[in-house]
Design an enzyme around this catalytic site. Sequence first.
Site, PDB file in Angstrom:
ATOM      1  N   GLY A  10       0.761  -1.146  -0.052  1.00  0.00           N
ATOM      2  CA  GLY A  10       0.031   0.005   0.062  1.00  0.00           C
ATOM      3  C   GLY A  10       0.860   1.217   0.112  1.00  0.00           C
ATOM      4  O   GLY A  10       2.281   1.226  -0.106  1.00  0.00           O
ATOM      5  N   ASP A  31       0.808  -8.946   1.570  1.00  0.00           N
ATOM      6  CA  ASP A  31      -0.226  -8.056   1.328  1.00  0.00           C
ATOM      7  C   ASP A  31      -0.923  -9.078   0.415  1.00  0.00           C
ATOM      8  O   ASP A  31      -0.452 -10.170  -0.353  1.00  0.00           O
ATOM      9  CB  ASP A  31       0.367  -7.037   0.328  1.00  0.00           C
ATOM     10  CG  ASP A  31      -0.640  -5.867   0.326  1.00  0.00           C
ATOM     11  OD1 ASP A  31      -0.384  -4.839   0.844  1.00  0.00           O
ATOM     12  OD2 ASP A  31      -1.818  -5.894  -0.211  1.00  0.00           O
ATOM     13  N   ASN A  32      -2.280  -8.817  -0.032  1.00  0.00           N
ATOM     14  CA  ASN A  32      -3.302  -9.537  -0.849  1.00  0.00           C
ATOM     15  C   ASN A  32      -3.667  -8.660  -2.003  1.00  0.00           C
ATOM     16  O   ASN A  32      -4.534  -8.977  -2.749  1.00  0.00           O
ATOM     17  CB  ASN A  32      -4.500 -10.007  -0.236  1.00  0.00           C
ATOM     18  CG  ASN A  32      -5.440  -9.027   0.315  1.00  0.00           C
ATOM     19  OD1 ASN A  32      -5.119  -7.899   0.382  1.00  0.00           O
ATOM     20  ND2 ASN A  32      -6.788  -9.540   1.015  1.00  0.00           N
ATOM     21  N   GLY A  36      -3.696  -2.484  -2.768  1.00  0.00           N
ATOM     22  CA  GLY A  36      -2.305  -2.175  -2.844  1.00  0.00           C
ATOM     23  C   GLY A  36      -1.998  -2.549  -4.433  1.00  0.00           C
ATOM     24  O   GLY A  36      -2.836  -3.036  -5.098  1.00  0.00           O
ATOM     25  N   LEU A  61      -1.458 -16.818   9.437  1.00  0.00           N
ATOM     26  CA  LEU A  61      -0.082 -17.048   8.710  1.00  0.00           C
ATOM     27  C   LEU A  61       0.929 -17.355   9.772  1.00  0.00           C
ATOM     28  O   LEU A  61       0.937 -16.979  11.048  1.00  0.00           O
ATOM     29  CB  LEU A  61       0.216 -15.817   7.815  1.00  0.00           C
ATOM     30  CG  LEU A  61       0.644 -14.585   8.685  1.00  0.00           C
ATOM     31  CD1 LEU A  61       1.501 -13.572   7.540  1.00  0.00           C
ATOM     32  CD2 LEU A  61      -0.581 -13.661   9.264  1.00  0.00           C
ATOM     33  N   LEU A  73      -0.682  -2.737   9.093  1.00  0.00           N
ATOM     34  CA  LEU A  73      -1.033  -1.556   8.004  1.00  0.00           C
ATOM     35  C   LEU A  73      -2.110  -2.265   7.256  1.00  0.00           C
ATOM     36  O   LEU A  73      -2.792  -1.617   6.212  1.00  0.00           O
ATOM     37  CB  LEU A  73       0.135  -0.953   7.351  1.00  0.00           C
ATOM     38  CG  LEU A  73       0.650  -0.043   8.009  1.00  0.00           C
ATOM     39  CD1 LEU A  73       1.948  -0.799   8.845  1.00  0.00           C
ATOM     40  CD2 LEU A  73       1.264   1.096   7.195  1.00  0.00           C
ATOM     41  N   TYR A 145     -15.504   0.950   8.548  1.00  0.00           N
ATOM     42  CA  TYR A 145     -13.914   1.334   8.576  1.00  0.00           C
ATOM     43  C   TYR A 145     -13.669   1.702  10.334  1.00  0.00           C
ATOM     44  O   TYR A 145     -12.857   1.192  10.986  1.00  0.00           O
ATOM     45  CB  TYR A 145     -13.565   2.439   7.823  1.00  0.00           C
ATOM     46  CG  TYR A 145     -12.091   2.922   7.886  1.00  0.00           C
ATOM     47  CD1 TYR A 145     -11.152   2.063   7.642  1.00  0.00           C
ATOM     48  CD2 TYR A 145     -11.800   4.166   8.300  1.00  0.00           C
ATOM     49  CE1 TYR A 145      -9.613   2.385   7.641  1.00  0.00           C
ATOM     50  CE2 TYR A 145     -10.414   4.767   8.239  1.00  0.00           C
ATOM     51  CZ  TYR A 145      -9.352   3.604   7.969  1.00  0.00           C
ATOM     52  OH  TYR A 145      -8.073   4.029   8.143  1.00  0.00           O
TER      53      TYR A 145
HETATM   54  P1  NAD Z   1      -3.476   1.312   1.234  1.00  0.00           P
HETATM   55  O1  NAD Z   1      -4.911   0.953   0.925  1.00  0.00           O
HETATM   56  O2  NAD Z   1      -2.714   2.183   0.222  1.00  0.00           O
HETATM   57  O3  NAD Z   1      -2.773   0.275   2.053  1.00  0.00           O
HETATM   58  C1  NAD Z   1      -3.411  -0.688   2.593  1.00  0.00           C
HETATM   59  C2  NAD Z   1      -2.639  -2.064   2.229  1.00  0.00           C
HETATM   60  O4  NAD Z   1      -3.226  -3.139   2.926  1.00  0.00           O
HETATM   61  C3  NAD Z   1      -2.775  -2.466   0.665  1.00  0.00           C
HETATM   62  O5  NAD Z   1      -1.909  -2.723   0.090  1.00  0.00           O
HETATM   63  C4  NAD Z   1      -3.671  -3.520   0.655  1.00  0.00           C
HETATM   64  O6  NAD Z   1      -3.719  -4.398  -0.215  1.00  0.00           O
HETATM   65  C5  NAD Z   1      -3.342  -4.307   1.921  1.00  0.00           C
HETATM   66  N1  NAD Z   1      -4.438  -5.203   2.526  1.00  0.00           N
HETATM   67  C6  NAD Z   1      -5.737  -4.902   2.847  1.00  0.00           C
HETATM   68  N2  NAD Z   1      -6.462  -5.848   3.279  1.00  0.00           N
HETATM   69  C7  NAD Z   1      -5.486  -6.777   3.504  1.00  0.00           C
HETATM   70  C8  NAD Z   1      -5.568  -8.159   3.990  1.00  0.00           C
HETATM   71  N3  NAD Z   1      -6.813  -8.902   4.349  1.00  0.00           N
HETATM   72  N4  NAD Z   1      -4.517  -8.929   3.552  1.00  0.00           N
HETATM   73  C9  NAD Z   1      -3.491  -8.491   3.323  1.00  0.00           C
HETATM   74  N5  NAD Z   1      -3.116  -7.049   3.032  1.00  0.00           N
HETATM   75  C10 NAD Z   1      -4.281  -6.466   2.941  1.00  0.00           C
HETATM   76  O7  NAD Z   1      -4.050   2.357   2.409  1.00  0.00           O
HETATM   77  P2  NAD Z   1      -2.725   3.331   3.261  1.00  0.00           P
HETATM   78  O8  NAD Z   1      -3.167   4.694   3.157  1.00  0.00           O
HETATM   79  O9  NAD Z   1      -1.345   2.928   2.920  1.00  0.00           O
HETATM   80  O10 NAD Z   1      -3.060   3.009   4.947  1.00  0.00           O
HETATM   81  C11 NAD Z   1      -2.143   1.906   5.485  1.00  0.00           C
HETATM   82  C12 NAD Z   1      -2.773   1.952   6.942  1.00  0.00           C
HETATM   83  O11 NAD Z   1      -2.755   3.155   7.572  1.00  0.00           O
HETATM   84  C13 NAD Z   1      -4.114   1.280   6.967  1.00  0.00           C
HETATM   85  O12 NAD Z   1      -4.347   0.432   8.011  1.00  0.00           O
HETATM   86  C14 NAD Z   1      -5.115   2.329   7.101  1.00  0.00           C
HETATM   87  O13 NAD Z   1      -6.205   2.299   7.953  1.00  0.00           O
HETATM   88  C15 NAD Z   1      -4.077   3.225   8.084  1.00  0.00           C
HETATM   89  N6  NAD Z   1      -4.247   4.756   7.970  1.00  0.00           N
HETATM   90  C16 NAD Z   1      -3.934   5.657   6.781  1.00  0.00           C
HETATM   91  C17 NAD Z   1      -4.183   6.940   6.719  1.00  0.00           C
HETATM   92  C18 NAD Z   1      -3.789   7.644   5.709  1.00  0.00           C
HETATM   93  O14 NAD Z   1      -3.944   8.888   5.676  1.00  0.00           O
HETATM   94  N7  NAD Z   1      -3.205   7.102   4.599  1.00  0.00           N
HETATM   95  C19 NAD Z   1      -5.059   7.445   7.817  1.00  0.00           C
HETATM   96  C20 NAD Z   1      -5.562   6.851   9.019  1.00  0.00           C
HETATM   97  C21 NAD Z   1      -5.033   5.397   9.138  1.00  0.00           C
END
Ligand code: NAD
Length: 313
Positions: A10, A31-32, A36, A61, A73, A145
């Site tokens: 991600g 990651d799945n 991402g 896992l 994450l 969420y």
């Molecule tokens: P993103 O969607 O780019 O990344 C999340 C990643 O998690 C993706 O690559 C997705 O494929 C992977 N994923 C989701 N479900 C999965 C599963 N069941 N098994 C394996 N992989 C899985 O989002 P991001 O912006 O990089 O956010 C990363 C983390 O930070 C998240 O947990 C999000 O809730 C938290 N967060 C982000 C923000 C932000 O502003 N970006 C703000 C608050 C919290």
Amino acid sequence: MHFVVAGAAGFVGSHLCERLLADGHTVLGVDNFITGAERNLAHLRGNVRFSFQEHDVCRPLTVDEPVDVVLNLASPASPKDYFEYPLETLDVGSNGTRNLLELARAHGARSLLASTSECYGDPDVHPQREDYWGNVNPVGPRSCYDEAKRFAEAVTMAYHRKYGMTTQIARIFNTYGPRMKLDDGRVVPNLIGQALKGQPLTVYGDGSQTRSFCYVSDLVDGLIRLSLSGEPYPVNLGNPHEMTVLEFAEAVRAATGSQSAVEFKPLPTDDPRRRRPDITKAQRLLGWSPAVPFAEGLERTIAHIRGQHAVGV
Ligand code: NAD
Ligand code: UDP
């Protein structure tokens, strides 16, 4: 140290892997690819200290190599993504978080949860401190969420209390930077993309709602510091520099030199009115404060999105 990064492909996860490798650590990315992309990790694939497992963490896992720290994450993160995947979001926040805690437990490892400022919902305390319990609509469109993350925090605390595990909870506020998905609907890629294409900048509501944007390298630094700390209770990580969405649109227009007009669209249901982290706790416990000024972070993000457009992404 040996890190496992779930959600490695991600936006934030890929920057985290990059920084951990640069610091000399070993990283196993998991990651799945639900939200991402493989290309986010392409530049790390040649590094001998980096390995990757394609795996849905909602299934248990096991890792044969040593594990010192698990960074969780894994979750859809943008409203557009979790509206599309509400059940997957609830599943990864609950079962996924639990499986990653079990992985950490099996290895005697530390475990950090990437939680969110969404735990505060539409806050009636401003700025938000960690001891504020929030104002979340449990049945609204964002609840898949918000409640998933609130459950994830609760299950993390239960593992800490029941098994004496070293766990951490980061409440992350709006983060931006290169590798945000251009089509994930968040205000940063939306407005920059629109400005670069000369399209109208879509501002939802009257644009008076506020957000506080943190550049991704600052967030990553805070996450690593927190993961090595002994603080089990939530810690806000974000940039207190607050602005209205309309001010953000103006900043994008100025920084891109765009002539695009603002087009007002309906405000989504339960859209938080304001959001700004109180980061006193992170400053005190971790010696952490964001270092990248907004103007500089915005420039870097615009340059990245311009580059993506140039190659047709
Ligand atoms: P993103 O969607 O780019 O990344 C999340 C990643 O998690 C993706 O690559 C997705 O494929 C992977 N994923 C989701 N479900 C999965 C599963 N069941 N098994 C394996 N992989 C899985 O989002 P991001 O912006 O990089 O956010 C990363 C983390 O930070 C998240 O947990 C999000 O809730 C938290 N967060 C982000 C923000 C932000 O502003 N970006 C703000 C608050 C919290
Ligand atoms: N927003 C907007 N125009 C867009 C996308 C989002 O005005 O094209 C607003 C959205 O309504 C919210 C803020 O910008 O008030 C931040 O939205 P985002 O989806 O980036 O993150 P959120 O903080 O809501 O999770």
